[in-house]
Design a protein around this motif. Structure first.
Motif, PDB file in Angstrom:
ATOM      1  N   LEU A 194       0.829  -1.209   0.000  1.00 60.28           N
ATOM      2  CA  LEU A 194       0.000   0.000   0.000  1.00 60.28           C
ATOM      3  C   LEU A 194       0.863   1.259   0.000  1.00 60.28           C
ATOM      4  CD1 LEU A 194      -2.895  -0.999   2.452  1.00 60.28           C
ATOM      5  CD2 LEU A 194      -3.002  -0.811  -0.041  1.00 60.28           C
ATOM      6  N   LEU A 197       2.313   1.613  -3.514  1.00 56.71           N
ATOM      7  CA  LEU A 197       1.286   1.953  -4.501  1.00 56.71           C
ATOM      8  C   LEU A 197       0.827   3.396  -4.356  1.00 56.71           C
ATOM      9  CD1 LEU A 197      -0.648   0.738  -6.693  1.00 56.71           C
ATOM     10  CD2 LEU A 197      -2.283   0.374  -4.853  1.00 56.71           C
ATOM     11  N   THR A 198       0.650   3.846  -3.129  1.00 57.54           N
ATOM     12  CA  THR A 198       0.034   5.159  -2.907  1.00 57.54           C
ATOM     13  C   THR A 198       1.061   6.253  -2.648  1.00 57.54           C
ATOM     14  OG1 THR A 198      -0.150   4.880  -0.491  1.00 57.54           O
ATOM     15  CG2 THR A 198      -1.951   4.020  -1.847  1.00 57.54           C
ATOM     16  N   GLN A 200       2.370   6.875   0.142  1.00 58.52           N
ATOM     17  CA  GLN A 200       2.139   7.429   1.476  1.00 58.52           C
ATOM     18  C   GLN A 200       2.766   6.526   2.540  1.00 58.52           C
ATOM     19  OE1 GLN A 200      -1.144   9.690   2.227  1.00 58.52           O
ATOM     20  NE2 GLN A 200      -1.966   9.719   0.161  1.00 58.52           N
ATOM     21  N   ARG A 292      -4.701 -10.334  -3.730  1.00 57.20           N
ATOM     22  CA  ARG A 292      -4.533 -10.515  -5.175  1.00 57.20           C
ATOM     23  C   ARG A 292      -4.746  -9.193  -5.920  1.00 57.20           C
ATOM     24  NH1 ARG A 292      -3.891 -14.788  -8.138  1.00 57.20           N
ATOM     25  NH2 ARG A 292      -4.622 -16.242  -6.562  1.00 57.20           N
ATOM     26  N   MET A 293      -5.711  -8.412  -5.466  1.00 57.84           N
ATOM     27  CA  MET A 293      -5.969  -7.107  -6.099  1.00 57.84           C
ATOM     28  C   MET A 293      -4.770  -6.187  -5.917  1.00 57.84           C
ATOM     29  SD  MET A 293      -9.291  -4.668  -5.652  1.00 57.84           S
ATOM     30  CE  MET A 293      -9.227  -2.883  -5.946  1.00 57.84           C
ATOM     31  N   LEU A 294      -4.210  -6.174  -4.722  1.00 51.96           N
ATOM     32  CA  LEU A 294      -3.040  -5.332  -4.467  1.00 51.96           C
ATOM     33  C   LEU A 294      -1.862  -5.783  -5.338  1.00 51.96           C
ATOM     34  CD1 LEU A 294      -1.710  -3.079  -2.871  1.00 51.96           C
ATOM     35  CD2 LEU A 294      -1.386  -4.674  -0.959  1.00 51.96           C
ATOM     36  N   ALA A 296      -2.020  -7.275  -8.239  1.00 53.64           N
ATOM     37  CA  ALA A 296      -2.289  -6.869  -9.627  1.00 53.64           C
ATOM     38  C   ALA A 296      -1.936  -5.394  -9.841  1.00 53.64           C
ATOM     39  CB  ALA A 296      -3.758  -7.119  -9.983  1.00 53.64           C
ATOM     40  N   LEU A 297      -2.335  -4.544  -8.896  1.00 59.22           N
ATOM     41  CA  LEU A 297      -2.082  -3.103  -9.042  1.00 59.22           C
ATOM     42  C   LEU A 297      -0.586  -2.799  -8.980  1.00 59.22           C
ATOM     43  CD1 LEU A 297      -5.009  -1.766  -6.833  1.00 59.22           C
ATOM     44  CD2 LEU A 297      -4.807  -1.600  -9.332  1.00 59.22           C
ATOM     45  N   ASP A 299       1.857  -4.936  -9.741  1.00 60.06           N
ATOM     46  CA  ASP A 299       2.488  -5.530 -10.920  1.00 60.06           C
ATOM     47  C   ASP A 299       2.276  -4.646 -12.148  1.00 60.06           C
ATOM     48  OD1 ASP A 299       3.847  -8.022 -11.933  1.00 60.06           O
ATOM     49  OD2 ASP A 299       2.126  -7.943 -13.281  1.00 60.06           O
ATOM     50  N   LEU A 300       1.083  -4.061 -12.242  1.00 57.21           N
ATOM     51  CA  LEU A 300       0.787  -3.157 -13.363  1.00 57.21           C
ATOM     52  C   LEU A 300       1.765  -1.983 -13.396  1.00 57.21           C
ATOM     53  CD1 LEU A 300      -1.332  -2.363 -15.613  1.00 57.21           C
ATOM     54  CD2 LEU A 300      -2.394  -0.944 -13.867  1.00 57.21           C
ATOM     55  N   GLY A 301       2.166  -1.539 -12.235  1.00 54.20           N
ATOM     56  CA  GLY A 301       3.036  -0.367 -12.157  1.00 54.20           C
ATOM     57  C   GLY A 301       4.513  -0.675 -12.325  1.00 54.20           C
ATOM     58  N   ARG A 305       6.841  -3.103 -17.345  1.00 55.86           N
ATOM     59  CA  ARG A 305       5.548  -3.282 -18.003  1.00 55.86           C
ATOM     60  C   ARG A 305       4.993  -1.977 -18.529  1.00 55.86           C
ATOM     61  NH1 ARG A 305       3.305  -8.052 -17.072  1.00 55.86           N
ATOM     62  NH2 ARG A 305       4.309  -9.336 -15.519  1.00 55.86           N
ATOM     63  N   ARG A 306       5.562  -0.871 -18.075  1.00 62.38           N
ATOM     64  CA  ARG A 306       4.986   0.425 -18.450  1.00 62.38           C
ATOM     65  C   ARG A 306       5.205   0.732 -19.907  1.00 62.38           C
ATOM     66  NH1 ARG A 306       6.834   3.402 -13.493  1.00 62.38           N
ATOM     67  NH2 ARG A 306       5.101   3.194 -12.061  1.00 62.38           N
TER      68      ARG A 306
END
Lengths: 307, 307
Positions: A194, A197-198, A200, A292-294, A296-297, A299-301, A305-306
């Motif tokens: 978290l 991702l954020t 913070q 799993r959602m975290l 995915a988010l 991994d996307l970043g 992959r960008r």
């Protein structure tokens, strides 16, 4: 004890320095810090007193490091493809291998290459980061908890724990390493991801009621994932979670390692902290939905992959 | 028909321009674009042909706008605190009020202030954005689907739909506005939030297998939330979701409105797209777990909460 430190980031440099100051013969495998440390030594700042090691045994390749009793592994797990070749020259003499890397899958990788009976793992509760070349900042620490990959309390595990403790690094040998790993994940999975991702820090997340609730829910999922593994005893969910939250509150505006990796443009330790734990839970019928959602988010970043 | 456009962003400007070109008397409430449009008119670029409206009825306050038959509301929902006072002077003469704003809760707000029988709502499938002052870029559109807040197909709803359609904006009157709103949420909830949170456009999300899976899971949660409402018929989950994904693939590298709001430093429409739908689902016993997590992450990032 003769100790080789492989993966001399903030964790490897700090523990290596403490062990050398504790009287052990520590050899560091270095890359970007080699010249600074070979010339000027290693400097540690700490609330418990700064210290400086004038002479540090520095090496550029594992082949030059000679025979040791213990290999201490602090490599970032995203570099695990390089792990076995780095350790092979040191393992030849029969040294024990202790990985203090994050997450799951590290002991298995080492056991497959060097034999299960050579491998120990541990979880480190350590707040440290690298300063300018040759300097490591130690901020705070809890104990290391280490154990045999094969399970059980062995004389070897107790001896290594004593080596740390007598060098000023509190360390406990545990019979159930798998449980210790999952307990660490209860903290790592919400806060590392978290914060990365954020952008913070831990205190900001805990001060925001919906995020605080989410942290508790993620922790509950990890406890359920852990309960499906073969643990010697279950993690006591609510009490353990309450203690993790309260410990984190005491840490103030803490930036977990994955957040720092993200800010400094390094890859994230997603496989060991998210991918493998998700697999282990799913294999045993537990779906960690928010984890799993975290994953995915995050991994996307990942930069690779960008766009 | 005399039409007042309140909230003349990309949506309000485009639909207002089309209605004026279609022969209706359109009055725009403007703030930052007032001078540009009053002096030089309104310019629309579109793959279906650019056009320019030389003379546009511009107003700075709703009090000056006079009597109209229809109030078309395009205000961003984060500004809903201002909605009722903006519309009150226009509502006095008995005009119908059609909100094309995003998400849930807008009709209720208007109904409480002006009476349920005055209110219609609609969902717009429109890709448009603002260019330099006085210019709006129209990229693509699906139909508007509008209906009475009180439900049922009325002559008034059919007449307003005909006004749009005859002006070149395909529009359908529907008996079940609640269903249309939730169907739109099946798209809005995953794509608006995930694009805003990650800074990646719709095609990048769909090209990343874990995110594509997450989008499907979020959509499934919204369909379950919708099923718990009093709909005239259920949304056909898998078929509807497959169609939404395939339509989105055709849109290419699309940046949803919430992503643009985020990039341009505006607040996000979190209450109408996430907060109220979550409440409506929870009230009826459906917990949208991943939707709640996405809402928490978006809310954490809101500028008012930062640092």
């Amino acid at each position: 004890m003769r100790i080789a430190v492989i993966g001399a980031g903030a964790l490897g440099l700090y523990y290596g320095a403490m062990l050398q100051r504790g009287g052990h013969e520590v050899r560091f495998l270095l890359r970007r810090d080699y010249e600074a440390i070979a010339e000027r030594g290693l400097h540690v700042t700490s609330p418990r007193g700064d210290f400086h090691l004038e002479k540090v045994r520095c090496f550029r390749t594992p082949q030059e490091m000679g025979e040791v009793d213990l290999v201490l592994v602090g490599l970032k797990t995203f570099a695990n493809d390089a792990l076995v070749p780095l350790i092979a020259p040191l393992a030849a003499s029969g040294a024990a291998i202790l990985t203090l890397q994050n997450g799951l899958g590290n002991e298995e990788l080492l056991a497959a290459a060097f034999g299960a009976d050579r491998v120990l793992g541990g979880v480190a509760f350590l707040c440290s980061n690298r300063g300018p070349s040759g300097t490591v900042h130690h901020l705070a620490q809890g104990p290391i908890r280490l154990g045999e990959f094969g399970g059980g309390l062995t004389p070897r595990a107790l001896e290594i724990a004593a080596v740390f403790t007598s060098s000023g690094v509190p360390c406990e040998a545990v019979a159930d390493l798998v449980k210790a790993r999952w307990e660490k994940l209860v903290w790592n999975i919400p806060f590392n991801g978290l914060c990365a991702l954020t952008g913070q820090s831990t205190d900001a997340l805990l001060a925001h009621p919906p995020s605080r609730r989410l942290i508790g829910e993620l922790m509950t999922e990890v406890v359920a994932g852990a309960a499906a593994q073969k643990l010697s005893a279950p993690i006591s969910g609510p009490a353990f979670i309450a203690r993790m939250i309260s410990l984190t509150e005491e840490m103030g505006a803490y930036r977990p390692s994955m957040m720092i990796d993200h800010l400094e443009g390094r890859p994230l330790e997603l496989s060991s902290i998210y991918g493998i734990p998700l697999e282990r839970a799913t294999e045993r019928g537990v779906e960690m939905v928010r984890v799993r959602m975290l994953h995915a988010l995050l991994d996307l970043g990942e930069p690779g992959r960008r766009g």
